[in-house]
Design an enzyme around this catalytic site. Sequence first.
Site: not given
Ligand SMILES: [Zn+2]
Length: 314
Positions: A126, A164, A166, A251
């Site tokens: 991120h 991931d 996200h 995740d």
């Molecule tokens: Zn994540």
Amino acid sequence: MKAALIHHPIFEKHNTGIGHPETPLRYDVVMKALRGDKKLWENLNEITSEKASKGLIQAAHTPQHFKLVESAFAEGLDRLDADTTISMQSFDASLFAAGGAVSGVDAVMTGEADNAFVVARPPGHHATAERPMGFCLFNNVAVAAKYAQNKYKEIERVAIVDWDVHHGNGTQGIFYTDPSVYFFSMHQYPWYPGTGSRGETGHSRGLGATLNIPVKASTQAAEQKRMFEAAIEDIATNFRPDLIMISAGFDAHLTDPLGQLKLEDRDYVSMTRTIKQWAAEVCQGRVVSCLEGGYNLDTLGETVRSHVKELASN
Ligand SMILES: [Zn+2]
């Protein structure tokens, strides 16, 4: 295959505070699971991570970003955004995390290992060129991809596969106009941080070198895996990487508290195999996989062990 396992005890010292999901215990459960598999552990080439230099970090980040992370704690800050808390050793840990990814590149380039897994924290995907974000201080994978291209003549093109749960907004942004780094992210959507729609495909010279596969919450694992396989097949027809990196967040696992997808250990094994096969065809098997998310402390160790075992298998 000879797999390298890269880590450093400082990853336990990046203290995010009580109740934070990105906890030092993540490093503990992963290392315990790997060490606990004696047969696997004996076959891994254990490498202690080194610090990435300021110059290596600044190949992917602005000097202001570096300075912020370097001086934040001393100046009394305990967080760099709403979710990104820091402690005294966080800056050092973040240098060793990016340095771990760099060591992974060296390991596969010097022939010390065929592929590598980096147990790093803080995670990185991120973090944008300009700022830390979403538990991430520096973008470990981006720093290592830039390093690989700058250091090794034989590395012109890098593919980054981010599974991931996200969206890897930071990595996408850093390479958005760069046709030499292909960024593929498969993630829950809509979900944090809000980016990663199908329409985001790169810009300018980088147009077509970004692929986002958004996945709806509660999608069946078999369906998600099919989407993954199809995407890799698609990318492979247009892009021939000299190195493949994985932003390996776990995740999207069925049990994860921070996602709503349904992958299980066997799905990660199968996706790992797909990447390995692609790497064997185009880049002598060179894969550097870096830990990103994964927050269920009861299952994360075993999931990572399955992934590393597949990397190390023939
Ligand atoms: Zn994540």
